[in-house]
Each structure stands twice: as C-alpha cells, then as structure tokens.
Design a protein around this motif. Sequence first.
Motif: not given
Length: 660
Positions: A110, A113-114, A163
Amino acid sequence: METPHRGQAEPTRKRVPFWCWALVVIVLAQAFGLLAAFWFGIPSRQRAAVWVLAGSSLLGGGVLVLGHVRGWWHTLTRTGLLVGAVLLRLLALPLSPTLSDDAYRYVWDGRVSVAGVSPYAHTPDALPDSVRILVDSEDELFTKLNSPTYYSVYPPPSQYVFRLSAQAKSKNIYLDFLLYKLILVLTEVCFLLWVASLVKQELLVLFAWHPLLVLEVAGQGHTEGLWVLGALGGLVALQRSRNVLGGALLAVGAWVKLVPLVWLPFVARRYGWRLALVMAGVSLALWVPYVQSDTFSHIGSSLRLYVQLFEFNAGPYLLLKQIGFVVTGTDVSKMLGPALGVGYLFAVAVLFLRVCLRPVDHTTPIASIGLILLGGYLFATTTVHPWYVLMPLALSPFVFDKGSPAMKRWAWGWWWFGLFATGTYGFYVGEHTLALSTGVLGWLVLLVATLGAVAVSSPIRNVLNGLLERRGRSKWKWVASVLQVSSASIDSSPRLLDLGAGEGWVGWAAQDATYADVQLADVVDLNETPLPHIEYDGERLPLDGNQFDIVLLVFVLHHTQEPDAVLREARRVVRDEGVVVVLESVYSNQFNHKLLRFLDTQANRLRGEGEMIAQEEHLAFDTVQGWRSRFASLGLDVVAEDARGRWVHQQHLFVLRPLV
C-alpha cells in the motif's frame, strides 16, 4: 419497587431467547481467545495464545452447531445476526499481526502504491532508495517482511484496498493495518446485510459467526476476506437476476485469489456470454493501471517459488509424500506437488467439457460447483493455511440452503475443518502437538464428510439402488416361499400393500413375480419404482379397511415409535382371509441388540440421505418371543414363521392372520 397486593398476579417476565444466551457464550469465548492473543502477542506468550484461540474457536463453533440442532437460530432476526457479527468483529479488530506476518506485506504494498510505484515493479530488497524513504522511513517495516526477495503476488483488487488504507500516510504499521481491517469489516457487514435478505438467518449465522471468518478477516485481515465479499455479493446478485453486477463482483473476487478463476467458466456457461463479457471487461479494467512489460513475469516467478517451497497442513499431499518416501526411499515432493496440480487442472478441464456437452443445467446451485472446485483445489495443493479455508466456507450458507444432500454433507465437512484449522497456527509458534492434533482431526472430519457425500451422490446411489433391488427380490422370494408352504396361501393375483416400503423394491419384486396389484405406503417418499406411493402420518392410513390380501411390514416395525399402532392399521386394511407378513431383525442377547442398533443407524443414514435419521431414536427391536406376545395381544395369530441368520443379523419372518 412497588409490591403487588395480595391476590394480585405478579407481572410476567419475558423469557430471554436461547439465541441471546448462545450469543453471549460465543462472544465471551471469542473475546477471551482474541484478547489473549492480543495481550500475549509477545513471543514468549504466543504459544499460550494459540491454545486459547483453538479452544475458544472450538467452543464457539460447538455453540453454533448446538443452536442449529436445537433450533435456536430460527428466531434470530436480521438485526440480531448483524449485531452478533459486529460484536465479534469489534473484539477481533485490536488483534495485531501476531499469528501471521502477511499484514506487513499488505502495508508495504500500500505504501509503495501511494509513493507512485507499482508493487510488481521491484522486490522490497531492491526498491530504489528514493522510494524506500517514503515507504519505510520510521517504523522499520522492511525488517518485518517475510519474503523481501519476492515480488508481490497480490492481484489488483487487493492492491487497491492496500493503497486506500495507506492514504493516511501515518508511518505507523499498526494504524495502517487497523485502517485496512476497518475497510474489510465495514464492507463485510454491508455484504452480510445484503446476503441476509436472501439466505435464511439460521443458515447464514453458521457463516457470519464462524470463528475462523472473524479471526482471519477482522483479526488478521487476510485477503481471502475480499474474495469472500466478492463471492457472496456475486452469488446474491445472480440469484436476484442482476447478472451484470454479479459478474462484476465475481470477477473482482476471483482476482483477489487466482485459484477461484477456475470457477468463472462454469458461471459464464450457466449465465451466458454476456456475463462472460462483463467478467472479462472488469478483469481488464482492474489490471490496466498495473500492467507493465515485466508485471506478469515478476508475479509468475514469485508464484512458482511459493508453490515449490511452501508445505503446510496439506493432508492428502503430506500422506502421499510419506508413502512415496517409504516406497522409494527418496523425497518425491518435487514430482508429487506438480503432479497433483496438473491432475487437478485436468479434472477441472474434464468436468467443464462434460458440462459443455450437456444442456445448461439450472438445477445444480452454482455455489455447489464452486465448492467442488475450491474444495478440490485444497485437496490437491501442498499448502492449506487456515485462511485458505475461507473460500469453501463462504459458499456454505448457499449450499446449506439449496444444495443436494451430498453437497450439504461436504459443506459441513469444510465448516468443521475451518474450526480445527485455527489450531494449526501452532506450527508458527512451536506448538506442534496442538497443530498436528488439530490438523489430523480436521482432515479426518473432512474425510468422513467426503465419504458421506460420495455415498449419497448419484453414481453411488445408482449402485446402491441396484444392490437394494437385488435385496428386495431376495426378501420377496423368502416371503413367497413361506406363504406357499403355509396354510396362508394366497390367490395368484393378490392385492398387496407394502407398508413402510422405503425405496419400494420388495413391492416391485412382488408385482414382477405374482402380477400382484401393489400399493406402496410410507411416512417419507423414498420410492424408486413406478409403483403408486402414498405418504401417511404414521398413525392412520388414508385407505379404506378390509381391502388387501397381503400387508407387508419388511424391517419396518423397529423404526416406529408405536409398533402396536402400525400393526392395528395393518390389521384394519387387510381382509379377514388375508395375511400380515412381518419380517424383523431380532436379537437374543444385549450385545446383539447394541450391534443391531449401530448397523441399522448407519444403513439408514446411507440409504435415506437424511430423511430417515429422525427414526433412529426409536429402533424398537425385540426378541422373537417379544414379537409373538405383541401379535397375540393385538388379535393376530401366527400361522407360519421362519428364521435366518444366527450371528450378526438375526432375521425372523412371521405370517399373521387376523382373528375374527
């Protein structure tokens, strides 16, 4: 408090429903187990936590089954179902990743992805320093990862949720994990509300309150929970004829875990090419943001490593591996694992080909097909982590509701397997005694359920019916031989009533042999013959009296709650010059009596597919002299008798004529 006057009745108090008390027990059991695991999360106390978790899961599951058998959940409202589900999940939310460290990879993916990088582009140990600063600057997340040299294997639907939970940029592992679990739980409760509008509450509670579901979704946040949501929502949408929504949800769920993809062709075959287009379109939309030139090669390399390296609680695989070692003296796992995988895919292909060669079958629930495919995969795989069992478990309420007797038995097997699976967490913390015992017990329960399902499946039923037909002819041959040599000879074309006919094979043999006019009657309809059949309440036949030449009672009376009442009905409908033929299992000692009860119970479960289980509690077996005394008290004279069997199954045939 006001005291009532003398003679005045005290106000009545409403009795708390049983399901309320059962809910309290389940909540307390889960609270103790989950909070113990939370507080004992430090390594020195994890072993005690696993014991408590296993015990609380079995206790909570036992209460669920007890409530199901006793009918407590019939009064359960949708509100009660959801309140119980929410309470259990609130208790599990504080649980940290003490039982499984997969959560750290969820948080890592996550954050990656951020940071604007695809989680499939780099392994964690090869992540560029500029990105690593954004991902792991404060809480040393990298040191907690279980596979830093592998690319991520979690498909796009999971990555979207990872994410979303990382958007807060908290830089705190446990806060990110808690936000992720909150998303799962909120979505799960909404889906349970939707499913509750279609599936009976007393069946859905077996799933919604199942300890393993609570532990793995709200407690450990495994991505199988996302598949559960897609599967449940998709099935409900399809049953409501909302095929587009159903196809979309099933596609999302299938891409959470790659294994359920084998189910989608069967769904598309059932609901048409438009549904297939919807699933293909949704799949494409999910993958487009993540597709790069090396995405699938990276995922494939990690999947191959997982398949080749991991072994866990895979009963059939481990048994075959041990047998192979004993026979060959070498480790056959490198060949055995791929062979089982290829065999499974071949079986799926054959099954799909068979489905395609037949007209579309709308009678078999699509959930039953999914249970066959997903359960079959868990039989063939080398790794069965506890959270994998959520896949067949999610289909259980639909199979309990609409499935065949065989599939219901198999669904119960997976339901119980899920309870025992919590104990296998002991392997992670060194509690091998607990893990091995619960693992073996789980597979044994599932094996028994599988054999039971096979025993009542159509091919086996055909074989069983063939055997029962042969046995029916043998019984009639014995009855006819006694009638011929007795003083109770009957005309060449008698009218015959087979009372307690079961499948009807004795009456069928009688008609075939004597051209008799045969009528079947029983309290349940198990008739497998073309003969006419009537159901009655076990007390009075819907027939006029004095109309049959022969009334057959073949291994019937010991199943009845009141044998005298059945005999009176037989006497009422038989003509004065006719006969009542009673063929019964008898005993001569207590050991033989107990053996009869056991054998009869198992035979009825196999034959009746659950329809005859209610008769097990009666089993009014008697001795030969006991039956003679009973007949005499009812005005039935024994005019002929014969005996067979001396040891395991003693049988006695009585020919009775009414005393006028």
